[in-house]
Design a protein around this motif. Structure first.
Motif, mmCIF file in Angstrom:
data_model
loop_
_atom_site.group_PDB
_atom_site.id
_atom_site.type_symbol
_atom_site.label_atom_id
_atom_site.label_comp_id
_atom_site.label_asym_id
_atom_site.label_seq_id
_atom_site.Cartn_x
_atom_site.Cartn_y
_atom_site.Cartn_z
ATOM 1 N N PRO A 235 37.937 -12.974 9.996
ATOM 2 C CA PRO A 235 36.965 -11.862 10.007
ATOM 3 C C PRO A 235 35.527 -12.371 10.034
ATOM 4 O O PRO A 235 34.716 -12.047 9.164
ATOM 5 C CB PRO A 235 37.293 -11.123 8.712
ATOM 6 C CG PRO A 235 37.750 -12.195 7.786
ATOM 7 C CD PRO A 235 38.491 -13.186 8.640
ATOM 8 N N VAL A 236 35.200 -13.180 11.026
ATOM 9 C CA VAL A 236 33.861 -13.760 11.134
ATOM 10 C C VAL A 236 33.399 -13.686 12.583
ATOM 11 O O VAL A 236 34.197 -13.425 13.499
ATOM 12 C CB VAL A 236 33.838 -15.237 10.667
ATOM 13 C CG1 VAL A 236 34.259 -15.345 9.202
ATOM 14 C CG2 VAL A 236 34.722 -16.102 11.563
ATOM 15 N N VAL A 237 32.106 -13.917 12.771
ATOM 16 C CA VAL A 237 31.539 -14.099 14.102
ATOM 17 C C VAL A 237 30.697 -15.366 14.064
ATOM 18 O O VAL A 237 29.918 -15.587 13.127
ATOM 19 C CB VAL A 237 30.692 -12.885 14.542
ATOM 20 C CG1 VAL A 237 29.575 -12.588 13.554
ATOM 21 C CG2 VAL A 237 30.120 -13.110 15.940
ATOM 22 N N ARG A 238 30.901 -16.221 15.025
ATOM 23 C CA ARG A 238 30.147 -17.466 15.132
ATOM 24 C C ARG A 238 29.057 -17.281 16.187
ATOM 25 O O ARG A 238 29.318 -16.753 17.263
ATOM 26 C CB ARG A 238 31.072 -18.622 15.496
ATOM 27 C CG ARG A 238 32.221 -18.810 14.499
ATOM 28 C CD ARG A 238 33.054 -20.034 14.826
ATOM 29 N NE ARG A 238 34.153 -20.181 13.878
ATOM 30 C CZ ARG A 238 35.406 -19.833 14.113
ATOM 31 N NH1 ARG A 238 35.750 -19.330 15.300
ATOM 32 N NH2 ARG A 238 36.332 -20.001 13.187
ATOM 33 N N ILE A 239 27.863 -17.743 15.863
ATOM 34 C CA ILE A 239 26.703 -17.474 16.713
ATOM 35 C C ILE A 239 25.885 -18.744 16.912
ATOM 36 O O ILE A 239 25.625 -19.476 15.957
ATOM 37 C CB ILE A 239 25.811 -16.374 16.102
ATOM 38 C CG1 ILE A 239 26.572 -15.053 16.013
ATOM 39 C CG2 ILE A 239 24.532 -16.197 16.915
ATOM 40 C CD1 ILE A 239 25.820 -13.974 15.270
ATOM 41 N N VAL A 240 25.504 -18.988 18.151
ATOM 42 C CA VAL A 240 24.502 -19.999 18.484
ATOM 43 C C VAL A 240 23.360 -19.263 19.177
ATOM 44 O O VAL A 240 23.532 -18.719 20.275
ATOM 45 C CB VAL A 240 25.066 -21.101 19.390
ATOM 46 C CG1 VAL A 240 23.945 -22.038 19.837
ATOM 47 C CG2 VAL A 240 26.159 -21.890 18.677
ATOM 48 N N ASN A 241 22.209 -19.215 18.523
ATOM 49 C CA ASN A 241 21.056 -18.477 19.041
ATOM 50 C C ASN A 241 20.069 -19.464 19.650
ATOM 51 O O ASN A 241 19.484 -20.292 18.957
ATOM 52 C CB ASN A 241 20.377 -17.677 17.933
ATOM 53 C CG ASN A 241 19.364 -16.685 18.490
ATOM 54 O OD1 ASN A 241 18.750 -16.917 19.524
ATOM 55 N ND2 ASN A 241 19.199 -15.571 17.805
ATOM 56 N N CYS A 242 19.888 -19.355 20.964
ATOM 57 C CA CYS A 242 19.006 -20.263 21.704
ATOM 58 C C CYS A 242 17.699 -19.556 22.045
ATOM 59 O O CYS A 242 17.442 -19.177 23.197
ATOM 60 C CB CYS A 242 19.704 -20.755 22.968
ATOM 61 S SG CYS A 242 21.278 -21.577 22.674
ATOM 62 N N GLY A 243 16.877 -19.354 20.999
ATOM 63 C CA GLY A 243 15.552 -18.771 21.207
ATOM 64 C C GLY A 243 15.545 -17.314 21.581
ATOM 65 O O GLY A 243 14.557 -16.829 22.143
ATOM 66 N N HIS A 244 16.612 -16.577 21.257
ATOM 67 C CA HIS A 244 16.766 -15.180 21.670
ATOM 68 C C HIS A 244 16.554 -14.259 20.472
ATOM 69 O O HIS A 244 16.691 -14.692 19.325
ATOM 70 C CB HIS A 244 18.175 -14.986 22.248
ATOM 71 C CG HIS A 244 18.318 -13.787 23.112
ATOM 72 N ND1 HIS A 244 17.838 -13.729 24.397
ATOM 73 C CD2 HIS A 244 18.909 -12.586 22.885
ATOM 74 C CE1 HIS A 244 18.124 -12.559 24.924
ATOM 75 N NE2 HIS A 244 18.763 -11.838 24.022
ATOM 76 N N PRO A 245 16.216 -12.975 20.709
ATOM 77 C CA PRO A 245 16.135 -12.027 19.585
ATOM 78 C C PRO A 245 17.443 -11.992 18.797
ATOM 79 O O PRO A 245 18.517 -12.080 19.379
ATOM 80 C CB PRO A 245 15.859 -10.688 20.283
ATOM 81 C CG PRO A 245 15.174 -11.059 21.556
ATOM 82 C CD PRO A 245 15.800 -12.353 21.976
ATOM 83 N N PRO A 246 17.370 -11.875 17.459
ATOM 84 C CA PRO A 246 18.577 -11.958 16.630
ATOM 85 C C PRO A 246 19.505 -10.775 16.847
ATOM 86 O O PRO A 246 19.052 -9.633 16.958
ATOM 87 C CB PRO A 246 18.022 -11.967 15.201
ATOM 88 C CG PRO A 246 16.714 -11.256 15.309
ATOM 89 C CD PRO A 246 16.156 -11.639 16.652
ATOM 90 N N PRO A 247 20.821 -11.015 16.902
ATOM 91 C CA PRO A 247 21.772 -9.896 16.994
ATOM 92 C C PRO A 247 21.693 -9.031 15.745
ATOM 93 O O PRO A 247 21.199 -9.450 14.693
ATOM 94 C CB PRO A 247 23.127 -10.601 17.105
ATOM 95 C CG PRO A 247 22.819 -12.000 17.498
ATOM 96 C CD PRO A 247 21.475 -12.322 16.920
ATOM 97 N N LEU A 248 22.211 -7.813 15.864
ATOM 98 C CA LEU A 248 22.294 -6.898 14.739
ATOM 99 C C LEU A 248 23.755 -6.719 14.351
ATOM 100 O O LEU A 248 24.615 -6.523 15.215
ATOM 101 C CB LEU A 248 21.686 -5.540 15.088
ATOM 102 C CG LEU A 248 20.194 -5.494 15.416
ATOM 103 C CD1 LEU A 248 19.758 -4.052 15.655
ATOM 104 C CD2 LEU A 248 19.358 -6.126 14.320
ATOM 105 N N LEU A 249 24.018 -6.784 13.044
ATOM 106 C CA LEU A 249 25.350 -6.519 12.514
ATOM 107 C C LEU A 249 25.316 -5.143 11.865
ATOM 108 O O LEU A 249 24.532 -4.900 10.933
ATOM 109 C CB LEU A 249 25.746 -7.582 11.491
ATOM 110 C CG LEU A 249 27.114 -7.406 10.832
ATOM 111 C CD1 LEU A 249 28.228 -7.492 11.884
ATOM 112 C CD2 LEU A 249 27.327 -8.442 9.735
#
Length: 368
Positions: A235-249
């Motif tokens: 029950p997780v989400v793995r994220i790699v953010n490359c200079g982009h606006p942050p996702p919303l949970l």
């Protein structure tokens, strides 16, 4: 526009009875062929030209209608009007032929652009295992069908992998860069066992492509992006953010911005600033929603110049299914910006379905 010539003639007829006989209102008909050329083809414009010349003669030499003697019909001023109308009509016919040819060319180009858009941003399946996915794409220009914003969702052995990105710049350069990025992601998503390795793989593909370009274009072809992975068994989400606006949970009435603990560089800038990509792991439970978006959403402005408050606006829609969530976002963005968008907009919403004993029950939950 198609009725404009009729309205123009009606205006001339309305002026004729209220003006003195010495005022040749019929001279206004010289412009009638050009008025018709705005919305009609060359054949119609040629016919309107003949009508205008004849009607000028009627107004010039018809005692019962215009109060003038028949002798006015061949007065040199009226003859000059006939000749001028014929010349303007010839030019209007050429203009109409050129306009209709350009319109056919534009229709062909738009058709090609729409086909390219479907190939570049192909439809994402609404259901990928236990994950529901919906997408939204809005162009800043009504005539545009394609741009530098991109998204993708791919089911893999490691879970559902998501991508959203925004290419620097506009035009064909941005479209080509987006196509390269999507192609690299679609291929590498099935091969790389972890998300950091996937980001490295896409970076290498983009760098190889950029190395083939003129030196002045290499630094202009970078992409801010978010790579996300939703595994089936955790029950997780793995994220790699490359200079982009942050996702919303979105979940349980809360909206959380998933900021990167250690921001990674945009894709295709690794050769300049280093390609150290950082992985964040966040809880993503059944019923939660993940919203990925490009900066066109948060940089939309109202009439006062204020930016769109995405986190505040979306809080009241946190429990909506992905499709309804994006539809509501679409409507609210257009209302906020008074139907004017300053930039292209892409968004992707994903929802983990509740745990159910039977697949049919999960499908019913997705439909709801």
């Amino acid at each position: 526009m198609r009725w404009l010539p009729v309205l123009y003639v009606a205006g001339v007829l309305a002026l004729e009875p209220v003006t003195p006989v010495q005022w040749p209102v019929s001279f206004l008909l010289i412009a009638l062929p050009l008025v018709a050329a705005f919305a009609h083809g060359p054949a119609v414009v040629a016919g309107v030209t003949v009508f205008a010349v004849v009607f000028e003669g009627v107004l010039a030499g018809t005692p019962c209608c215009a109060g003038r003697s028949v002798g006015y019909l061949w007065d040199r001023h009226y003859v000059a009007a006939y000749v001028s109308t014929a010349l303007v009509g010839a030019l209007g016919t050429l203009l109409a032929a050129h306009r209709t040819r350009r319109e056919r060319t534009l229709a062909t180009v738009r058709s090609v652009a729409e086909t390219a858009q479907r190939v570049l941003l192909r439809p994402v399946p609404h259901r990928l295992g236990r994950i529901c996915v919906e997408t939204l794409y809005l162009s800043a220009a009504a005539e545009a069908r394609i741009g530098g914003d991109l998204y993708e969702a791919v089911p893999t052995a490691y879970g559902v992998r998501l991508l959203i990105g925004d290419v620097r710049g506009k035009g064909l350069v941005a479209v080509e860069t987006a196509a390269t990025m999507l192609g690299a992601f679609r291929e590498a998503a099935h091969d790389e066992p972890d998300l950091v390795g996937l980001a490295h793989r896409v970076e290498r593909s983009m760098s190889r492509r950029a190395a083939q370009l003129p030196g002045s274009e290499i630094a202009e072809r970078f992409v801010t992006a978010v790579f996300a992975e939703i595994p089936d068994d955790e029950p997780v989400v793995r994220i790699v953010n490359c200079g982009h606006p942050p996702p919303l949970l979105l979940g349980e009435g809360r909206v959380t911005e998933l900021h990167a603990t250690d921001p990674s560089p945009p894709i295709n800038l690794g050769v300049l600033v280093g390609d150290h990509y950082h992985l964040d792991v966040k809880p993503f439970r059944p019923g939660d929603r993940l919203l990925l978006y490009t900066d066109g959403v948060t940089e939309a402005r109202d009439r006062t110049g204020a930016f769109y408050p995405l986190a505040d606006r979306v809080r009241s829609w946190a429990e909506l299914p992905p499709r309804e969530l994006l539809d509501r976002l679409h409507e609210d963005l257009l209302a906020f910006g008074d139907a004017q968008l300053g930039d292209d907009i892409a968004a992707l919403a994903a929802c983990r379905l509740p745990d159910e004993a039977h697949p049919d029950a999960a499908e019913a939950a997705a439909d709801e």
